[in-house]
Motif scaffolding. Structure first.
Motif, PDB file in Angstrom:
ATOM      1  N   SER A 175       3.643 -11.631  -2.431  1.00 26.27           N
ATOM      2  CA  SER A 175       2.535 -10.981  -2.183  1.00 26.27           C
ATOM      3  C   SER A 175       2.728  -9.430  -1.457  1.00 26.27           C
ATOM      4  CB  SER A 175       1.976 -11.532  -0.717  1.00 26.27           C
ATOM      5  OG  SER A 175       1.675 -12.909  -1.118  1.00 26.27           O
ATOM      6  N   LEU A 176       3.735  -9.415  -1.397  1.00 23.61           N
ATOM      7  CA  LEU A 176       3.987  -7.909  -1.392  1.00 23.61           C
ATOM      8  C   LEU A 176       3.616  -6.952  -2.345  1.00 23.61           C
ATOM      9  CD1 LEU A 176       4.006  -5.280   0.518  1.00 23.61           C
ATOM     10  CD2 LEU A 176       6.059  -5.796   0.612  1.00 23.61           C
ATOM     11  N   LEU A 177       4.666  -7.342  -3.522  1.00 29.00           N
ATOM     12  CA  LEU A 177       4.535  -6.861  -4.641  1.00 29.00           C
ATOM     13  C   LEU A 177       3.412  -7.118  -5.526  1.00 29.00           C
ATOM     14  CD1 LEU A 177       8.021  -7.995  -5.030  1.00 29.00           C
ATOM     15  CD2 LEU A 177       7.840  -6.146  -4.864  1.00 29.00           C
ATOM     16  N   VAL A 178       2.913  -8.617  -5.228  1.00 26.84           N
ATOM     17  CA  VAL A 178       1.248  -8.066  -5.933  1.00 26.84           C
ATOM     18  C   VAL A 178       0.318  -6.771  -5.542  1.00 26.84           C
ATOM     19  CG1 VAL A 178      -0.526  -9.821  -6.085  1.00 26.84           C
ATOM     20  CG2 VAL A 178       1.718 -10.270  -6.838  1.00 26.84           C
ATOM     21  N   ALA A 179       0.536  -6.749  -4.190  1.00 24.74           N
ATOM     22  CA  ALA A 179      -0.432  -6.177  -3.688  1.00 24.74           C
ATOM     23  C   ALA A 179       0.117  -4.735  -3.894  1.00 24.74           C
ATOM     24  CB  ALA A 179      -0.780  -6.040  -2.030  1.00 24.74           C
ATOM     25  N   LEU A 180       1.432  -4.211  -3.476  1.00 24.62           N
ATOM     26  CA  LEU A 180       1.798  -2.686  -4.476  1.00 24.62           C
ATOM     27  C   LEU A 180       0.966  -2.280  -5.917  1.00 24.62           C
ATOM     28  CD1 LEU A 180       5.805  -3.159  -3.326  1.00 24.62           C
ATOM     29  CD2 LEU A 180       3.343  -1.361  -2.365  1.00 24.62           C
ATOM     30  N   GLN A 181       0.826  -3.750  -7.153  1.00 28.20           N
ATOM     31  CA  GLN A 181       0.566  -2.805  -8.019  1.00 28.20           C
ATOM     32  C   GLN A 181      -1.561  -2.882  -8.447  1.00 28.20           C
ATOM     33  OE1 GLN A 181       2.814  -5.436 -11.176  1.00 28.20           O
ATOM     34  NE2 GLN A 181       3.298  -6.216  -8.916  1.00 28.20           N
ATOM     35  N   ASP A 182      -1.469  -3.764  -7.039  1.00 26.00           N
ATOM     36  CA  ASP A 182      -2.829  -3.499  -7.033  1.00 26.00           C
ATOM     37  C   ASP A 182      -3.970  -2.149  -6.824  1.00 26.00           C
ATOM     38  OD1 ASP A 182      -5.863  -4.049  -6.649  1.00 26.00           O
ATOM     39  OD2 ASP A 182      -5.811  -5.926  -5.295  1.00 26.00           O
ATOM     40  N   PRO A 183      -4.825  -1.785  -7.308  1.00 28.44           N
ATOM     41  CA  PRO A 183      -5.235  -0.520  -6.810  1.00 28.44           C
ATOM     42  C   PRO A 183      -5.878  -0.433  -5.811  1.00 28.44           C
ATOM     43  CG  PRO A 183      -5.750  -1.201  -9.230  1.00 28.44           C
ATOM     44  CD  PRO A 183      -5.497  -2.444  -8.496  1.00 28.44           C
ATOM     45  N   ASP A 184      -6.261  -1.990  -4.944  1.00 28.00           N
ATOM     46  CA  ASP A 184      -7.554  -1.729  -3.627  1.00 28.00           C
ATOM     47  C   ASP A 184      -5.889  -2.246  -2.925  1.00 28.00           C
ATOM     48  OD1 ASP A 184      -9.324  -1.598  -4.674  1.00 28.00           O
ATOM     49  OD2 ASP A 184      -9.751  -3.768  -5.147  1.00 28.00           O
ATOM     50  N   ARG A 185      -4.352  -1.567  -2.899  1.00 26.33           N
ATOM     51  CA  ARG A 185      -2.799  -1.508  -2.182  1.00 26.33           C
ATOM     52  C   ARG A 185      -3.485  -1.198  -1.117  1.00 26.33           C
ATOM     53  NH1 ARG A 185      -1.747   2.325  -6.221  1.00 26.33           N
ATOM     54  NH2 ARG A 185      -0.734   0.892  -7.237  1.00 26.33           N
ATOM     55  N   VAL A 186      -4.418  -0.003  -0.642  1.00 26.60           N
ATOM     56  CA  VAL A 186      -4.576   0.792   0.787  1.00 26.60           C
ATOM     57  C   VAL A 186      -5.347  -0.178   1.879  1.00 26.60           C
ATOM     58  CG1 VAL A 186      -6.018   2.127   1.764  1.00 26.60           C
ATOM     59  CG2 VAL A 186      -5.077   2.439   0.150  1.00 26.60           C
ATOM     60  N   LYS A 187      -5.855  -1.864   0.882  1.00 25.61           N
ATOM     61  CA  LYS A 187      -6.596  -3.302   2.244  1.00 25.61           C
ATOM     62  C   LYS A 187      -5.184  -3.708   1.967  1.00 25.61           C
ATOM     63  CE  LYS A 187     -11.826  -0.941   0.477  1.00 25.61           C
ATOM     64  NZ  LYS A 187     -12.661  -1.895  -0.207  1.00 25.61           N
ATOM     65  N   THR A 188      -4.982  -4.288   0.520  1.00 30.74           N
ATOM     66  CA  THR A 188      -4.328  -5.497   0.966  1.00 30.74           C
ATOM     67  C   THR A 188      -3.164  -5.506   1.406  1.00 30.74           C
ATOM     68  OG1 THR A 188      -3.124  -5.344  -1.464  1.00 30.74           O
ATOM     69  CG2 THR A 188      -5.786  -6.091  -1.685  1.00 30.74           C
ATOM     70  N   CYS A 189      -2.034  -4.046   1.088  1.00 33.07           N
ATOM     71  CA  CYS A 189      -0.834  -3.646   1.215  1.00 33.07           C
ATOM     72  C   CYS A 189      -0.361  -3.887   3.687  1.00 33.07           C
ATOM     73  CB  CYS A 189      -0.118  -2.858   1.251  1.00 33.07           C
ATOM     74  SG  CYS A 189       0.695  -3.076  -0.653  1.00 33.07           S
ATOM     75  N   PRO A 190      -1.263  -2.917   3.994  1.00 32.41           N
ATOM     76  CA  PRO A 190      -1.129  -3.039   5.074  1.00 32.41           C
ATOM     77  C   PRO A 190      -0.713  -4.405   5.783  1.00 32.41           C
ATOM     78  CG  PRO A 190      -2.040  -1.315   4.660  1.00 32.41           C
ATOM     79  CD  PRO A 190      -1.946  -2.036   2.874  1.00 32.41           C
ATOM     80  N   PRO A 191      -2.126  -5.134   5.968  1.00 33.26           N
ATOM     81  CA  PRO A 191      -2.259  -6.406   7.036  1.00 33.26           C
ATOM     82  C   PRO A 191      -1.166  -6.848   6.579  1.00 33.26           C
ATOM     83  CG  PRO A 191      -4.352  -6.322   5.660  1.00 33.26           C
ATOM     84  CD  PRO A 191      -3.430  -4.959   5.091  1.00 33.26           C
ATOM     85  N   LEU A 192      -0.008  -7.362   5.260  1.00 32.67           N
ATOM     86  CA  LEU A 192       0.475  -8.180   5.444  1.00 32.67           C
ATOM     87  C   LEU A 192       1.797  -7.759   6.436  1.00 32.67           C
ATOM     88  CD1 LEU A 192       0.709  -8.022   1.268  1.00 32.67           C
ATOM     89  CD2 LEU A 192       0.485 -10.014   2.534  1.00 32.67           C
ATOM     90  N   PHE A 193       1.904  -6.157   7.253  1.00 31.55           N
ATOM     91  CA  PHE A 193       3.370  -6.188   7.897  1.00 31.55           C
ATOM     92  C   PHE A 193       2.299  -6.544   9.116  1.00 31.55           C
ATOM     93  CE2 PHE A 193       4.461  -3.998   4.074  1.00 31.55           C
ATOM     94  CZ  PHE A 193       5.361  -3.823   4.473  1.00 31.55           C
ATOM     95  N   HIS A 194       3.436  -6.213  10.463  1.00 32.26           N
ATOM     96  CA  HIS A 194       3.532  -6.063  12.172  1.00 32.26           C
ATOM     97  C   HIS A 194       2.903  -4.983  11.751  1.00 32.26           C
ATOM     98  CE1 HIS A 194       4.839  -9.783  13.673  1.00 32.26           C
ATOM     99  NE2 HIS A 194       5.626 -10.000  12.570  1.00 32.26           N
ATOM    100  N   GLU A 195       1.843  -5.266  13.167  1.00 28.67           N
ATOM    101  CA  GLU A 195       1.580  -4.104  13.742  1.00 28.67           C
ATOM    102  C   GLU A 195       2.897  -2.799  13.658  1.00 28.67           C
ATOM    103  OE1 GLU A 195      -1.334  -3.180  14.575  1.00 28.67           O
ATOM    104  OE2 GLU A 195      -2.793  -4.436  14.355  1.00 28.67           O
TER     105      GLU A 195
END
Length: 294
Positions: A165-185
């Motif tokens: 999921s992270l690798l897909v999100a990093l390629q997404d132009p909307d990565r600002v929205k899709t990447c951070p929620p994958l991580f713990h605080e």
């Protein structure tokens, strides 16, 4: 706008025609200069292995590219008449509609295929002018190319799926929205090998969001290709390898080879380490444009 030309109606007609194999209706619902985006795991090597005549990731830029090359190549992998689609269109507003789809099919090579999709359609004058297609690309590769989906238990799948999921999100132009929620605080991204002066890590969702903003500024396009992901005996740990095929905002190509290392806890990423070639001539232009390591 005629109600029959609304984004919701056009999306439903398109998916119904795809489910029934009605190519002529599909053609009539697509603009000739259609653009259709697919995440970046289907690189050239994988596309060739699947029998595709083109790299199936990135942006398709015409109706024929979608119908003849893309859908035609994929349909050839399925037993005739076995491809079943179920779908709903839960959100539609203005010229856009979102569809959720489940696909089942029997494979010519043996076995079966089951995947879930989300599609964002943009419609103008009763025709689809653009679409963004989201799916589990690694499952598709494992199934369509290798003939079998990965067999992992629930614990292994947590770390593996988060890395996918992270690798897909990093390629997404909307990565600002899709990447951070994958991580713990307090999750972290770490680059163990960085040139002098480069940032070795970012920590916390706020900093990760700022990093993603930097990637948006620094990259015109970003894809990972030849990706392989591996489970370990530790269910909270996954490793992967791959390479970047990207273009910086300046137009300069950026290519690097990577080892990915991910730690997970309770369904979130606690630590993501990215090992790449730190040579200044490789990463220097990228660091200058995004203002971070990586």
């Amino acid at each position: 706008m005629n109600s029959d030309d609304s984004a919701e109606v056009v999306a439903r007609r398109f998916l119904a025609a795809q489910a029934s194999g009605d190519v002529e209706t599909l053609r009539g619902l697509l603009a000739e200069d259609l653009t259709w985006w697919v995440p970046g795991y289907f690189g050239e090597r994988i596309a060739r292995a699947a029998g595709f005549r083109f790299p199936a990731s990135g942006v398709l830029r015409s109706r024929d590219a979608l119908l003849v090359e893309f859908l035609g190549s994929i349909q050839a992998l399925f037993v005739a008449g076995s491809h079943q689609l179920s779908f709903e269109v839960p959100v539609a507003e203005g010229d856009k509609a979102v569809a959720l789809i489940h696909a089942d099919a029997d494979l010519v090579a043996g076995g079966s295929y089951h995947n879930d999709y989300a599609l964002l359609f943009e419609v103008r004058d009763g025709r689809i002018v653009s679409a963004r297609e989201y799916l589990d690309t690694l499952y598709a590769i494992d199934t369509l190319v290798n003939g079998t989906a990965p067999e992992t238990d629930v614990g292994d799948r947590a770390a593996i799926e988060l890395l996918r999921s992270l690798l897909v999100a990093l390629q997404d132009p909307d990565r600002v929205k899709t990447c951070p929620p994958l991580f713990h605080e307090d999750g972290a991204i770490i680059w163990p090998f960085t040139p002098l002066g480069a940032m070795p890590r970012v920590e916390g969702r706020v900093q990760i969001e700022r990093l993603m903003e930097g990637l948006n500024r620094g990259f015109r396009s970003l894809s990972f290709v030849d990706v392989e992901i591996h489970a370990t005996d530790d269910p909270t740990l996954a490793f992967g390898t791959g390479r970047s095929d990207a273009v910086l905002a300046s137009g300069t190509p950026y290519r690097n080879n990577y080892v990915f290392h991910l730690r997970a806890r309770a369904g979130r990423i606690t630590e993501y380490r990215e090992y790449g070639d730190p040579s200044p001539h490789v990463v220097g232009p990228m660091i200058a444009e995004i203002g971070a390591g990586g």
